[in-house]
Design a protein around this motif. Structure first.
Motif, PDB file in Angstrom:
ATOM      1  N   ILE A   1       5.957   5.419   1.443  1.00  0.00           N
ATOM      2  CA  ILE A   1       4.836   4.500   1.645  1.00  0.00           C
ATOM      3  C   ILE A   1       3.565   5.186   1.168  1.00  0.00           C
ATOM      4  O   ILE A   1       3.221   6.279   1.640  1.00  0.00           O
ATOM      5  CB  ILE A   1       4.726   4.091   3.120  1.00  0.00           C
ATOM      6  N   GLY A   2       2.883   4.546   0.220  1.00  0.00           N
ATOM      7  CA  GLY A   2       1.653   5.112  -0.324  1.00  0.00           C
ATOM      8  C   GLY A   2       1.852   5.717  -1.701  1.00  0.00           C
ATOM      9  O   GLY A   2       1.348   6.805  -1.974  1.00  0.00           O
ATOM     10  N   VAL A   3       2.567   5.022  -2.571  1.00  0.00           N
ATOM     11  CA  VAL A   3       2.832   5.577  -3.906  1.00  0.00           C
ATOM     12  C   VAL A   3       1.528   5.696  -4.685  1.00  0.00           C
ATOM     13  O   VAL A   3       0.821   4.719  -4.900  1.00  0.00           O
ATOM     14  CB  VAL A   3       3.834   4.693  -4.683  1.00  0.00           C
ATOM     15  N   GLY A   4       1.230   6.891  -5.081  1.00  0.00           N
ATOM     16  CA  GLY A   4       0.070   7.172  -5.905  1.00  0.00           C
ATOM     17  C   GLY A   4       0.359   8.384  -6.757  1.00  0.00           C
ATOM     18  O   GLY A   4       1.512   8.844  -6.846  1.00  0.00           O
ATOM     19  N   ALA A   5      -0.670   8.928  -7.380  1.00  0.00           N
ATOM     20  CA  ALA A   5      -0.465  10.061  -8.272  1.00  0.00           C
ATOM     21  C   ALA A   5       0.055  11.277  -7.519  1.00  0.00           C
ATOM     22  O   ALA A   5       0.943  11.978  -7.999  1.00  0.00           O
ATOM     23  CB  ALA A   5      -1.774  10.391  -9.001  1.00  0.00           C
ATOM     24  N   PHE A   6      -0.479  11.535  -6.318  1.00  0.00           N
ATOM     25  CA  PHE A   6      -0.071  12.771  -5.639  1.00  0.00           C
ATOM     26  C   PHE A   6       1.408  12.779  -5.282  1.00  0.00           C
ATOM     27  O   PHE A   6       2.107  13.753  -5.542  1.00  0.00           O
ATOM     28  CB  PHE A   6      -0.902  13.026  -4.377  1.00  0.00           C
ATOM     29  N   THR A   7       1.900  11.714  -4.685  1.00  0.00           N
ATOM     30  CA  THR A   7       3.310  11.743  -4.286  1.00  0.00           C
ATOM     31  C   THR A   7       4.222  11.870  -5.507  1.00  0.00           C
ATOM     32  O   THR A   7       5.273  12.497  -5.460  1.00  0.00           O
ATOM     33  CB  THR A   7       3.689  10.499  -3.467  1.00  0.00           C
ATOM     34  N   ARG A   8       3.804  11.308  -6.648  1.00  0.00           N
ATOM     35  CA  ARG A   8       4.639  11.423  -7.850  1.00  0.00           C
ATOM     36  C   ARG A   8       4.569  12.823  -8.451  1.00  0.00           C
ATOM     37  O   ARG A   8       5.507  13.257  -9.126  1.00  0.00           O
ATOM     38  CB  ARG A   8       4.228  10.352  -8.862  1.00  0.00           C
TER      39      ARG A   8
END
Length: 487
Positions: free
Chosen positions: A32-39
């Motif tokens: 939950i919260g897909v953005g640049a950091f998690t990727r």
């Protein structure tokens, strides 16, 4: 000279046609919260685990659906660019197999309740939890209040599965309720935000919210859900359209959602995974019995320095972390802040070497990390990253002068109108217009620090050293001038 062929849209079918087929692992992780950091971080660690072929991720975005739309068109694939001082390294990351907008409550509930789901990870930022200082749900928050009303109405009627909560934690509850009803195995929830003891923090917040809606669900969450604390570390700035074009030129792949990050990565975890987890340790993640020292090391050094640079650097006319750390005034302030913090960190963490590594990372001019991006939600960040060190320094009879500078720089940016703008917390807005805004802002940050005469003097002295108008000691980053990134 003939023009280069047009880039090919990055999809699994296109890679397969080019002889570069990538796996599509079965979904066992919900994020939950897909953005640049998690990727750049959790997804990247999963893709590099020895058993990566068994761990696919389904992701859900936050408030906006743009990232979901771009990644869905690419089968979840994206290009990760490790940007070192001397060059770039490109790779396609395959383990994010599906991405949905965060408001697809039906899909999220199905994913959370699926028996094969073993891990739930979150990156929603500190303010996204919408909690009180004691960790309970903020019942004065209109979003939280509305979610509770929706969830209670659903629980009293057709069931939580039909509710459409808006907050990140509210969206978890229907899926967990469905998981309980289905008798699915226990699950581990892993927050990856910069909050001390974030696993215990999330447990309090989520069970508190569940207790407002369905006490039996709260008891089940407390008993059957594992919460894992983590410390995450990888500088991952936002990217611009020019970056997207350059990645396409360099790789031949048209990627609408690439990620640029630094070569360094660190992940420390503490807690149980009752249904299993990827072998993240095979890529360097560490599993420890006590995460507190690692959390403090990162919060009080890397994150605290970023918070200082975001205010002081902007006051001195700088735009990026690399520009600010090259300024002797900013660097000296960071070193003094770290001196305060180091006195309260265990010797076994290798702090001197960590400090040297941070200076090198900050100084990587090819990583465009805008200070304005870091400056968001400064009040919460100062409370987590600077206030605890200041309190410890004062308790030991020292002046906490290193901590006073980021506080003073924040006060100066707020009073100069360079704060968080429309997202400014109400207590900051009130303090900014008070008869004595400097005093009121310090009290809004920490009543205890505001009551300490020594610290008030240190903040006042630091304020006198700050520029009345922005200055510029350094030439623009030559890489950014050439590459035009993050304009």
């Amino acid at each position: 000279m003939s023009a280069a062929p047009p880039a090919i849209r990055l999809t699994r079918a296109a890679l397969r046609a080019a002889g570069r087929a990538v796996p599509r692992p079965p979904v066992r992780i919900v994020h939950i919260g897909v953005g640049a950091f998690t990727r750049a971080h959790q997804t990247w660690y999963t893709a590099h685990a020895a058993d990566a072929a068994h761990w696919g991720i389904v992701g859900f975005t936050g408030r906006r659906s743009g990232t979901a739309d771009r990644l869905a068109a690419q089968d979840g694939l994206y290009m990760l660019v490790e940007r070192g001082p001397a060059g770039d390294r490109h790779e396609v990351v395959p383990n994010l197999v599906a991405v949905h907008p965060g408001d697809r409550a039906d899909v999220l509930t199905a994913a959370l309740s699926a028996p094969g789901t073993a891990v739930v990870t979150l990156t929603i930022t500190e303010s996204g939890y919408r909690v009180r200082p004691d960790g309970g749900p903020d019942l004065a928050d209109p979003v939280v209040r509305a979610d509770i009303d929706r969830l209670r109405a659903a629980a009293a009627g057709p069931g939580l599965a039909v509710a459409r909560p808006v907050s990140a934690l509210g969206r978890l509850l229907p899926g967990l309720a469905a998981r309980r009803q289905a008798g699915a195995p226990p699950v581990a929830i892993v927050p990856c935000d910069n909050i001390p003891a974030n696993g215990a923090f999330l447990r309090r917040a989520l069970t508190g919210l569940a207790a407002e809606v369905a006490p039996a669900l709260a008891a089940w969450v407390e008993r059957d859900v594992a919460f894992v604390s983590t410390s995450v570390d990888r500088i991952t700035p936002r990217i611009g359209e020019q970056d997207v074009r350059e990645i396409a030129e360099a790789t031949g792949w048209d990627d609408a959602a690439p990620v640029i990050t630094e070569p360094f990565a660190d992940w420390v975890l503490c807690g149980d995974f009752p249904a299993g987890r990827p072998a993240w340790e095979t890529r360097g993640a560490r599993f420890v019995g006590d995460i507190a020292p690692y959390e403090a090391r990162k919060l009080w050094t890397l994150n605290a320095a970023h918070t200082l640079l975001a205010s002081l650097g902007r006051l001195r006319g700088h735009r990026t972390v690399a520009e600010a750390i090259a300024d002797p005034v900013c660097r000296a302030g960071v070193e003094r802040l770290w001196d305060d913090a180091e006195r309260h960190l265990p010797a076994g963490l290798g702090i001197p070497g960590y400090r040297r590594a941070l200076l090198a990372r900050f100084g990587n001019r090819r990583i465009e990390h805008p200070l304005a991006q870091i400056a968001a939600d400064e009040l919460t960040k100062l409370r987590l990253r600077v206030v605890p060190v200041a309190e410890r320094e004062l308790a030991r009879g020292r002046s906490a002068a290193g901590c006073a500078l980021p506080v003073a720089a924040w006060i100066a940016t707020v009073t100069a109108g360079q704060g968080s703008g429309s997202q400014e917390p109400p207590e900051v807005a009130r303090a900014r217009t008070a008869p004595s805004p400097h005093t009121a802002l310090l009290a809004a940050l920490s009543p205890d620090l505001a009551a300490d005469e020594r610290f008030r003097r240190q903040v006042a002295e630091a304020l006198r050293t700050l520029p009345a108008t922005p200055v510029r000691n350094h030439a623009p980053n030559p890489d950014s001038a050439e590459k035009g990134t993050h304009r």
